[in-house]
Design an enzyme around this catalytic site. Structure first.
Site, mmCIF file in Angstrom:
data_model
loop_
_atom_site.group_PDB
_atom_site.id
_atom_site.type_symbol
_atom_site.label_atom_id
_atom_site.label_comp_id
_atom_site.label_asym_id
_atom_site.label_seq_id
_atom_site.Cartn_x
_atom_site.Cartn_y
_atom_site.Cartn_z
ATOM 1 N N ASP A 68 15.374 -18.202 -26.228
ATOM 2 C CA ASP A 68 16.647 -18.798 -26.633
ATOM 3 C C ASP A 68 16.921 -20.155 -26.004
ATOM 4 O OD1 ASP A 68 17.390 -16.977 -28.485
ATOM 5 O OD2 ASP A 68 18.243 -15.614 -27.022
ATOM 6 N N HIS A 120 14.008 -13.166 -17.885
ATOM 7 C CA HIS A 120 13.812 -12.109 -18.884
ATOM 8 C C HIS A 120 13.513 -10.810 -18.165
ATOM 9 C CE1 HIS A 120 12.386 -10.003 -22.431
ATOM 10 N NE2 HIS A 120 13.019 -10.933 -23.115
HETATM 11 N N1 CMC Z 1 19.314 -18.110 -13.730
HETATM 12 C C1 CMC Z 1 19.304 -17.969 -12.390
HETATM 13 N N2 CMC Z 1 18.859 -16.883 -11.766
HETATM 14 C C2 CMC Z 1 18.369 -15.890 -12.511
HETATM 15 C C3 CMC Z 1 18.312 -15.979 -13.909
HETATM 16 C C4 CMC Z 1 18.808 -17.148 -14.523
HETATM 17 N N3 CMC Z 1 18.800 -17.288 -15.839
HETATM 18 N N4 CMC Z 1 17.776 -14.851 -14.397
HETATM 19 C C5 CMC Z 1 17.520 -14.066 -13.354
HETATM 20 N N5 CMC Z 1 17.866 -14.692 -12.210
HETATM 21 C C6 CMC Z 1 17.745 -14.184 -10.865
HETATM 22 C C7 CMC Z 1 18.906 -13.253 -10.549
HETATM 23 O O1 CMC Z 1 19.989 -13.951 -10.014
HETATM 24 C C8 CMC Z 1 18.281 -12.283 -9.587
HETATM 25 O O2 CMC Z 1 18.250 -12.909 -8.312
HETATM 26 P P1 CMC Z 1 18.503 -12.034 -6.987
HETATM 27 O O3 CMC Z 1 17.364 -11.051 -6.974
HETATM 28 O O4 CMC Z 1 18.486 -13.036 -5.901
HETATM 29 O O5 CMC Z 1 19.842 -11.367 -7.184
HETATM 30 C C9 CMC Z 1 16.837 -12.169 -10.086
HETATM 31 O O6 CMC Z 1 16.575 -13.360 -10.803
HETATM 32 C C10 CMC Z 1 16.612 -10.979 -10.990
HETATM 33 O O7 CMC Z 1 17.613 -10.996 -12.006
HETATM 34 P P2 CMC Z 1 18.091 -9.715 -12.792
HETATM 35 O O8 CMC Z 1 19.422 -9.959 -13.409
HETATM 36 O O9 CMC Z 1 17.929 -8.502 -11.920
HETATM 37 O O10 CMC Z 1 17.025 -9.613 -13.920
HETATM 38 P P3 CMC Z 1 17.230 -8.841 -15.251
HETATM 39 O O11 CMC Z 1 15.889 -8.452 -15.681
HETATM 40 O O12 CMC Z 1 18.238 -7.761 -15.122
HETATM 41 O O13 CMC Z 1 17.894 -9.964 -16.171
HETATM 42 C C11 CMC Z 1 18.353 -11.436 -17.928
HETATM 43 C C12 CMC Z 1 17.314 -10.488 -17.296
HETATM 44 C C13 CMC Z 1 17.771 -11.973 -19.230
HETATM 45 C C14 CMC Z 1 19.645 -10.651 -18.231
HETATM 46 C C15 CMC Z 1 18.656 -12.575 -16.937
HETATM 47 O O14 CMC Z 1 17.466 -13.263 -16.662
HETATM 48 C C16 CMC Z 1 19.733 -13.536 -17.465
HETATM 49 O O15 CMC Z 1 20.909 -13.273 -17.333
HETATM 50 N N6 CMC Z 1 19.303 -14.699 -18.089
HETATM 51 C C17 CMC Z 1 20.239 -15.620 -18.658
HETATM 52 C C18 CMC Z 1 20.648 -15.124 -20.048
HETATM 53 C C19 CMC Z 1 19.526 -15.257 -21.061
HETATM 54 O O16 CMC Z 1 18.893 -16.303 -21.167
HETATM 55 N N7 CMC Z 1 19.328 -14.191 -21.869
HETATM 56 C C20 CMC Z 1 18.364 -14.198 -22.989
HETATM 57 C C21 CMC Z 1 17.216 -13.267 -22.774
HETATM 58 S S1 CMC Z 1 15.885 -13.576 -23.953
HETATM 59 C C22 CMC Z 1 16.543 -13.085 -25.457
HETATM 60 C C23 CMC Z 1 16.658 -11.614 -25.582
HETATM 61 O O17 CMC Z 1 15.616 -10.929 -25.535
HETATM 62 O O18 CMC Z 1 17.781 -11.127 -25.766
#
Ligand code: CMC
Length: 378
Positions: free
Chosen positions: A315, A262
Site C-alpha cells: 500500500d 507487515h
Molecule cells: N512504522 C513504525 N514502526 C513499525 C511499523 C511502522 N509502519 N510497523 C511495525 N513497526 C514496529 C512496531 O512499532 C513494533 O515495534 P516495537 O517492537 O518496538 O513495539 C514492531 O515494529 C512490531 O510491530 P507489530 O505491530 O507488533 O507488528 P504487526 O505484525 O502486529 O503489525 C502492521 C503489522 C501492518 C499492522 C504494522 O506494521 C503497521 O501498523 N503498519 C502500518 C500500517 C500499514 O501499512 N498496513 C498495511 C499492511 S499491508 C496491506 C494489508 O495486507 O492489509
C-alpha cells in the site's frame, strides 16, 4: 481457574489453523505465489480476469475457458435499483460503510439466495466480484450529486471500473496500471479480512455474509486503510526535503509510518515494486514528480528500520497512484476491496469444501466465582 500454563498466541501470529492451496507467502524471502504462480509473473504478464480464474478455479484458463469466465463477469455488473436506493439513503457514510451495507443488501436480490451449494456459492461469488466496482462508483456519483454511470460490458474489469468512475474511457496505460493494482491485491492467504470471511463460513453462513464481514475487517487502517494513510502522509510532508524530519517525528511519537511493516513479511513486500514503477511513470507524466520523490525520501528515512524487518508494503505506492488518477482518498480502501474479491471468493469456497467451525478459546483472567448480590443490596 489459573491460566498461567495456557500458551496464548495473541493476534494468532504464526498460528496455522488449516491447510490451503490458495497462496504461498515466504515472509523472509519476500515471495508470494498465487496457486503456485509467482506474483511477479502475474503482475507483469496476466490480467485481473485471468488471475481471478486462476485463483477461483486453481489453474490457468485456456482461451475458451477465460472467454466464458469473462462473459460471466461482464454480464453481472449491474446492481438492482433497490440497492441503488439504499446507497442513496446512506450516501453521506464512508464509502467502505456503503460498500459493506450494499454488499449485504445484494444477498436479498441474488437469484441464488438461500442456496449454499458450492455451485451457487461460486455463481454468487462471481456476481459479487462484478458488482462491487459498480457499488463503489454508484456511491461516488450519487454523493457528488450526479447520476451513476452504467457499467459497460465491452470493457475489461479495470477499464470498466475507471470508466464508471470518470464517466469516460481512460488510456491503455492507466487501465493497465489499475489492472495490475487489482492483481497485486487479489489474494493474500489468511489476512484479517479473509480469515474473517472464513470464520463466517465456518458457521455455514453464506458468501454474502462472509464477504460483508470481510469488507468490515478490511476497512481498518492496520489492514486496508494504509494506502489512504500514505497519501495523507505524502500531502502532509509536502516536499521531499521535509520527509526525514516527518518520519523522525512520527517515530518519536511511537506512531506507525503508513505503508511500512507487515505481519508476515520481514523482507520487502514483493507486490510493492510493481506499483513503484507506476508511481514513477505517472508522477512524471503528470508533471508532478515530487510525489515519487517524497516516497523515495520516506524510504530513505526508514532505512534503519529495514534491519528490524520493517519494509515497504503493497500500500505504500498504491495511494499515490490513485491520487494521481483523481481518485479521492476515501475510495482507496474500496479499491483494495475490488481487487481482493477473487481472493475472498476462493477463501470462502476452500473453507466450505472442508468446513469446520472456527472457534478458538480465550483464557479467563476475570474474578473468581462470587456470590450474586440482589440489586437492592448493592
Ligand atoms: N512504522 C513504525 N514502526 C513499525 C511499523 C511502522 N509502519 N510497523 C511495525 N513497526 C514496529 C512496531 O512499532 C513494533 O515495534 P516495537 O517492537 O518496538 O513495539 C514492531 O515494529 C512490531 O510491530 P507489530 O505491530 O507488533 O507488528 P504487526 O505484525 O502486529 O503489525 C502492521 C503489522 C501492518 C499492522 C504494522 O506494521 C503497521 O501498523 N503498519 C502500518 C500500517 C500499514 O501499512 N498496513 C498495511 C499492511 S499491508 C496491506 C494489508 O495486507 O492489509
Amino acid at each position: 481457574m489459573t491460566t498461567d500454563k495456557i500458551d496464548i498466541h495473541r493476534g494468532l501470529a504464526d498460528v496455522y489453523f488449516d491447510r490451503t492451496e490458495s497462496s504461498f507467502i515466504d515472509g523472509k524471502e519476500g515471495t508470494l505465489l498465487y496457486r503456485g504462480y509467482n506474483i511477479h509473473d502475474l503482475a507483469e504478464k496476466s490480467t485481473f480476469e485471468e488471475t481471478s480464474y486462476l485463483l477461483i478455479h486453481g489453474k490457468l484458463p485456456t482461451r475458451s475457458e477465460l472467454d466464458a469466465f469473462d462473459v460471466d463477469l461482464r454480464s453481472s455488473r449491474a446492481i438492482p435499483d433497490q440497492v441503488v436506493e439504499i446507497i442513496r439513503a446512506i450516501k453521506d457514510s464512508h464509502p467502505m460503510d456503503v460498500l459493506r451495507t450494499a454488499t449485504s443488501a445484494l444477498s436479498s436480490f441474488d437469484p441464488d439466495a438461500g442456496d449454499n451449494s458450492p455451485e451457487a456459492t461460486l455463481r454468487k461469488g462471481l456476481r459479487l466480484t462484478s458488482q462491487v466496482p459498480t457499488i463503489v462508483t454508484t456511491h461516488y456519483a450519487i454523493r457528488d450529486g450526479r447520476e451513476p454511470v452504467a457499467p459497460r460490458n465491452d470493457l475489461s474489469h479495470a477499464a470498466n471500473f475507471l470508466y464508471m468512475f470518470k464517466g469516460e474511457e481512460c488510456d491503455e496505460d492507466t487501465n493497465q496500471l489499475m489492472d495490475k493494482d487489482f492483481i497485486l491485491h487479489a489474494e493474500h492467504g489468511s489476512n484479517a479480512s479473509s480469515f474473517t470471511a472464513r470464520v463466517v463460513v465456518g458457521t455455514n453462513a453464506d458468501i454474502h455474509g462472509a464477504i460483508t464481514a470481510g469488507i468490515a475487517a478490511l476497512s481498518g487502517p492496520s489492514h486496508g486503510g494504509a494506502a489512504e494513510g500514505v497519501m495523507k502522509m505524502a500531502l502532509e510532508i509536502g516536499e521531499p526535503e521535509n520527509a526525514a524530519q516527518y518520519v523522525k517525528d512520527v517515530l518519536a511519537r511511537r506512531d506507525r509510518v503508513m505503508g511500512f511493516g507487515h505481519r508476515v513479511y520481514r523482507a520487502e513486500d514483493p507486490r510493492a515494486r510493481h506499483l513503484k514503477a507506476g508511481v514513477k511513470r505517472l508522477s512524471e507524466e503528470m508533471g508532478q514528480p515530487k510525489w515519487y520523490a517524497i516516497l523515495e525520501a520516506v524510504i530513505e528515512a526508514m532505512k534503519p528500520y529495514a534491519r528490524r524487518g520493517i519494509h515497504v508494503n503493497v500500500d505504500f505506492f498504491a495511494g499515490v497512484i490513485y491520487y494521481l488518477n483523481g481518485i479521492p482518498e476515501d475510495l482507496f480502501v474500496p479499491i483494495f476491496a475490488i481487487g481482493r474479491m477473487p481472493g475472498w471468493v476462493l477463501q470462502v469456497l476452500e473453507q466450505q469444501e472442508n468446513n469446520i467451525l472456527l472457534r478458538p478459546r480465550l483464557a479467563y483472567v476475570g474474578p473468581e466465582e462470587q456470590a450474586y448480590v440482589p440489586i437492592a443490596d448493592r
